[in-house]
Design a protein around this motif. Structure first.
Motif, PDB file in Angstrom:
ATOM      1  N   LYS A 110      -7.769   5.570  -5.169  1.00 14.59           N
ATOM      2  CA  LYS A 110      -7.007   6.808  -5.381  1.00 14.59           C
ATOM      3  C   LYS A 110      -7.213   7.785  -4.223  1.00 14.59           C
ATOM      4  CE  LYS A 110      -7.187   6.396 -10.423  1.00 14.59           C
ATOM      5  NZ  LYS A 110      -7.752   6.932 -11.697  1.00 14.59           N
ATOM      6  N   LEU A 111      -8.448   7.852  -3.704  1.00 14.43           N
ATOM      7  CA  LEU A 111      -8.735   8.725  -2.566  1.00 14.43           C
ATOM      8  C   LEU A 111      -8.007   8.235  -1.315  1.00 14.43           C
ATOM      9  CD1 LEU A 111     -10.524  11.242  -2.039  1.00 14.43           C
ATOM     10  CD2 LEU A 111     -12.278   9.688  -1.192  1.00 14.43           C
ATOM     11  N   LEU A 112      -7.992   6.921  -1.127  1.00 13.45           N
ATOM     12  CA  LEU A 112      -7.260   6.338  -0.008  1.00 13.45           C
ATOM     13  C   LEU A 112      -5.777   6.676  -0.086  1.00 13.45           C
ATOM     14  CD1 LEU A 112      -8.758   2.757   0.481  1.00 13.45           C
ATOM     15  CD2 LEU A 112      -8.151   4.322   2.319  1.00 13.45           C
ATOM     16  N   ALA A 113      -5.215   6.499  -1.259  1.00 15.92           N
ATOM     17  CA  ALA A 113      -3.799   6.794  -1.445  1.00 15.92           C
ATOM     18  C   ALA A 113      -3.502   8.267  -1.165  1.00 15.92           C
ATOM     19  CB  ALA A 113      -3.371   6.425  -2.868  1.00 15.92           C
ATOM     20  N   ALA A 114      -4.376   9.145  -1.635  1.00 12.71           N
ATOM     21  CA  ALA A 114      -4.194  10.578  -1.398  1.00 12.71           C
ATOM     22  C   ALA A 114      -4.226  10.891   0.093  1.00 12.71           C
ATOM     23  CB  ALA A 114      -5.274  11.371  -2.126  1.00 12.71           C
ATOM     24  N   SER A 115      -5.094  10.194   0.846  1.00 13.82           N
ATOM     25  CA  SER A 115      -5.185  10.437   2.296  1.00 13.82           C
ATOM     26  C   SER A 115      -3.906  10.026   3.010  1.00 13.82           C
ATOM     27  CB  SER A 115      -6.377   9.669   2.887  1.00 13.82           C
ATOM     28  OG  SER A 115      -6.112   8.284   2.976  1.00 13.82           O
ATOM     29  N   LEU A 116      -3.144   9.135   2.403  1.00  7.93           N
ATOM     30  CA  LEU A 116      -1.894   8.640   2.988  1.00  7.93           C
ATOM     31  C   LEU A 116      -0.668   9.307   2.381  1.00  7.93           C
ATOM     32  CD1 LEU A 116      -2.880   4.870   2.989  1.00  7.93           C
ATOM     33  CD2 LEU A 116      -2.364   6.208   5.043  1.00  7.93           C
ATOM     34  N   GLY A 117      -0.895  10.198   1.420  1.00  3.82           N
ATOM     35  CA  GLY A 117       0.223  10.832   0.739  1.00  3.82           C
ATOM     36  C   GLY A 117       0.992   9.862  -0.130  1.00  3.82           C
ATOM     37  N   LYS A 118       0.301   8.839  -0.625  1.00  4.89           N
ATOM     38  CA  LYS A 118       0.930   7.827  -1.455  1.00  4.89           C
ATOM     39  C   LYS A 118       0.400   7.889  -2.882  1.00  4.89           C
ATOM     40  CE  LYS A 118       1.639   4.352   2.218  1.00  4.89           C
ATOM     41  NZ  LYS A 118       3.070   4.044   1.980  1.00  4.89           N
ATOM     42  N   LYS A 119       1.123   7.264  -3.799  1.00 10.25           N
ATOM     43  CA  LYS A 119       0.666   7.120  -5.167  1.00 10.25           C
ATOM     44  C   LYS A 119      -0.130   5.835  -5.277  1.00 10.25           C
ATOM     45  CE  LYS A 119       2.260   7.046  -9.972  1.00 10.25           C
ATOM     46  NZ  LYS A 119       3.447   7.070 -10.881  1.00 10.25           N
ATOM     47  N   SER A 120      -1.299   5.913  -5.885  1.00  8.09           N
ATOM     48  CA  SER A 120      -2.124   4.710  -6.003  1.00  8.09           C
ATOM     49  C   SER A 120      -1.493   3.722  -6.982  1.00  8.09           C
ATOM     50  CB  SER A 120      -3.539   5.071  -6.456  1.00  8.09           C
ATOM     51  OG  SER A 120      -3.515   5.720  -7.717  1.00  8.09           O
ATOM     52  N   LEU A 121      -1.622   2.445  -6.666  1.00 10.38           N
ATOM     53  CA  LEU A 121      -1.070   1.379  -7.498  1.00 10.38           C
ATOM     54  C   LEU A 121      -2.214   0.438  -7.867  1.00 10.38           C
ATOM     55  CD1 LEU A 121       1.467   0.149  -8.744  1.00 10.38           C
ATOM     56  CD2 LEU A 121       1.869  -1.069  -6.593  1.00 10.38           C
ATOM     57  N   ILE A 122      -2.685   0.533  -9.101  1.00 11.62           N
ATOM     58  CA  ILE A 122      -3.850  -0.228  -9.551  1.00 11.62           C
ATOM     59  C   ILE A 122      -3.450  -1.146 -10.700  1.00 11.62           C
ATOM     60  CG2 ILE A 122      -6.160  -0.073 -10.544  1.00 11.62           C
ATOM     61  CD1 ILE A 122      -6.451   2.671  -9.224  1.00 11.62           C
ATOM     62  N   TRP A 123      -3.705  -2.450 -10.501  1.00 15.31           N
ATOM     63  CA  TRP A 123      -3.404  -3.441 -11.529  1.00 15.31           C
ATOM     64  C   TRP A 123      -4.693  -3.885 -12.211  1.00 15.31           C
ATOM     65  CZ3 TRP A 123       0.481  -7.333  -8.805  1.00 15.31           C
ATOM     66  CH2 TRP A 123       1.691  -6.667  -8.599  1.00 15.31           C
ATOM     67  N   ASN A 124      -4.636  -4.011 -13.536  1.00 12.29           N
ATOM     68  CA  ASN A 124      -5.788  -4.478 -14.303  1.00 12.29           C
ATOM     69  C   ASN A 124      -5.646  -5.967 -14.628  1.00 12.29           C
ATOM     70  OD1 ASN A 124      -7.024  -1.872 -14.433  1.00 12.29           O
ATOM     71  ND2 ASN A 124      -5.573  -1.315 -16.036  1.00 12.29           N
ATOM     72  N   ILE A 125      -5.749  -6.799 -13.604  1.00 11.35           N
ATOM     73  CA  ILE A 125      -5.658  -8.246 -13.800  1.00 11.35           C
ATOM     74  C   ILE A 125      -6.955  -8.757 -14.421  1.00 11.35           C
ATOM     75  CG2 ILE A 125      -5.390 -10.467 -12.610  1.00 11.35           C
ATOM     76  CD1 ILE A 125      -3.725  -9.051 -10.522  1.00 11.35           C
ATOM     77  N   ASN A 126      -6.828  -9.748 -15.291  1.00 11.32           N
ATOM     78  CA  ASN A 126      -7.979 -10.297 -15.991  1.00 11.32           C
ATOM     79  C   ASN A 126      -9.100 -10.641 -15.019  1.00 11.32           C
ATOM     80  OD1 ASN A 126      -9.473 -12.919 -17.080  1.00 11.32           O
ATOM     81  ND2 ASN A 126      -8.799 -11.703 -18.829  1.00 11.32           N
ATOM     82  N   SER A 127     -10.294 -10.124 -15.292  1.00 14.38           N
ATOM     83  CA  SER A 127     -11.417 -10.294 -14.366  1.00 14.38           C
ATOM     84  C   SER A 127     -11.863 -11.755 -14.247  1.00 14.38           C
ATOM     85  CB  SER A 127     -12.595  -9.414 -14.795  1.00 14.38           C
ATOM     86  OG  SER A 127     -13.007  -9.724 -16.113  1.00 14.38           O
ATOM     87  N   SER A 128     -11.719 -12.527 -15.319  1.00 12.76           N
ATOM     88  CA  SER A 128     -12.105 -13.944 -15.265  1.00 12.76           C
ATOM     89  C   SER A 128     -11.247 -14.695 -14.267  1.00 12.76           C
ATOM     90  CB  SER A 128     -11.987 -14.577 -16.654  1.00 12.76           C
ATOM     91  OG  SER A 128     -12.879 -13.978 -17.556  1.00 12.76           O
ATOM     92  N   PHE A 129      -9.965 -14.402 -14.264  1.00 11.39           N
ATOM     93  CA  PHE A 129      -9.058 -15.036 -13.298  1.00 11.39           C
ATOM     94  C   PHE A 129      -9.420 -14.639 -11.873  1.00 11.39           C
ATOM     95  CE2 PHE A 129      -5.213 -14.629 -10.667  1.00 11.39           C
ATOM     96  CZ  PHE A 129      -4.822 -15.965 -10.619  1.00 11.39           C
TER      97      PHE A 129
END
Length: 298
Positions: A218-237
């Motif tokens: 989120k901090l990285l996205a803010a530094s670029l003026g972008k919206k953060s895109l975070i996916w919650n993919i299954n951790s086992s996979f």
């Protein structure tokens, strides 16, 4: 003050020299060879040189012990025999622990697991085993993940992902970890050189707070003026995919996954108390400066 620095051409060494302009710098080029002697004619020695942690695991274990342990022994013995008063050894938090439960403090019983961490721990033990002549001080610094302008590594990989608008697929992993701005590290080293009230010993070095990787994205996205895109993919996979990466050369492997998602919180209380000053750069401020340098260089 005349200061000898090994590893002066590395990332930390270059930044450190700019922080020590008021002093005379002696660049000490070192490489392990059996039975060698270094003539030390400085007031202080800062030992940065060594074999860095190899994420690709292509290094011969012997290289870690020669570069990080045997070379340190040789240099420290020469320090003891010289008129120099201060010896600063750049160790690593990995000399204390590879996995952290809670907060990593200096009173932990070291249990390193990698050749890199074990070799650094051996060097620490050797330094601490020697009786110091009167008037000499030794400082063993254990920094966590160091970052700063132009530094390459996992932060740069994350930057590339966010800057291209790609999603962060590891959102399901919840973690907290510490970072260290190279400016704060250089500030600490400068204080150790100039403040004779700081006692010898082991000191962990980290910024003022920890962040999760999701917060970092989120901090990285803010530094670029972008919206953060975070996916919650299954951790086992994801874990299975990382294991495939160990053998296929994919960008994600098990060690990189661990670094990106592990809990690794490091306390800086001991060093801040010893110095008697707060570190000059906040965690977020330091990271934003690093991200800005990525933007300029890409």
């Amino acid at each position: 003050m005349k200061i000898a620095i090994t590893g002066a051409s590395g990332f930390v060494g270059v930044n450190l020299q700019s922080h020590l302009k008021a002093h005379q710098i002696d660049v000490l080029k070192v490489r392990y060879r059996p039975n060698q002697f270094f003539e030390i004619i400085s007031d202080a020695v800062i030992h940065l040189a060594g074999k860095a942690h190899d994420l690709k695991k292509s290094s011969n274990p012997k290289e870690y012990y020669e570069s990080n342990f045997e070379l340190t022994k040789q240099l420290f013995d020469c320090f003891l025999a010289s008129d120099a008063k201060i010896f600063i050894f750049m160790s690593t938090v990995k000399a204390a622990a590879d996995v952290v439960e809670g907060v990593l403090k200096e009173d932990i019983i070291p249990n390193p697991k990698t050749h890199y961490g074990i070799a650094k721990h051996h060097a620490e033990q050797y330094i601490l085993s020697k009786e110091l002549p009167k008037g000499k001080k030794i400082y063993i610094l254990r920094p966590c993940m160091i970052h700063g302008p132009s530094n390459k590594g996992n932060l740069n990989l994350l930057y590339q992902l966010v800057s291209k608008g790609l999603p962060w697929p590891l959102g399901e992993f919840e973690n907290k970890r510490s970072f260290l701005s190279v400016e704060n590290l250089c500030f600490v080293i400068k204080e150790l050189l100039e403040n004779d009230k700081i006692p010898s010993g082991i000191y962990h070095v980290a910024d003022d707070k920890s962040l999760s990787t999701n917060e970092l994205i989120k901090l990285l996205a803010a530094s670029l003026g972008k919206k953060s895109l975070i996916w919650n993919i299954n951790s086992s996979f994801i874990n299975v995919l990382a294991k495939v990466g160990d053998y296929s050369g994919l960008p994600l492997n098990t060690e990189r996954l661990q670094k990106l998602t592990e809990n690794y919180v490091v306390s800086n209380k001991k060093i801040v108390t010893a110095i008697g000053k707060a570190l000059p750069v906040s965690c977020n401020e330091g990271l934003m400066r690093t991200f800005e340098s990525f933007r300029k260089n890409n």
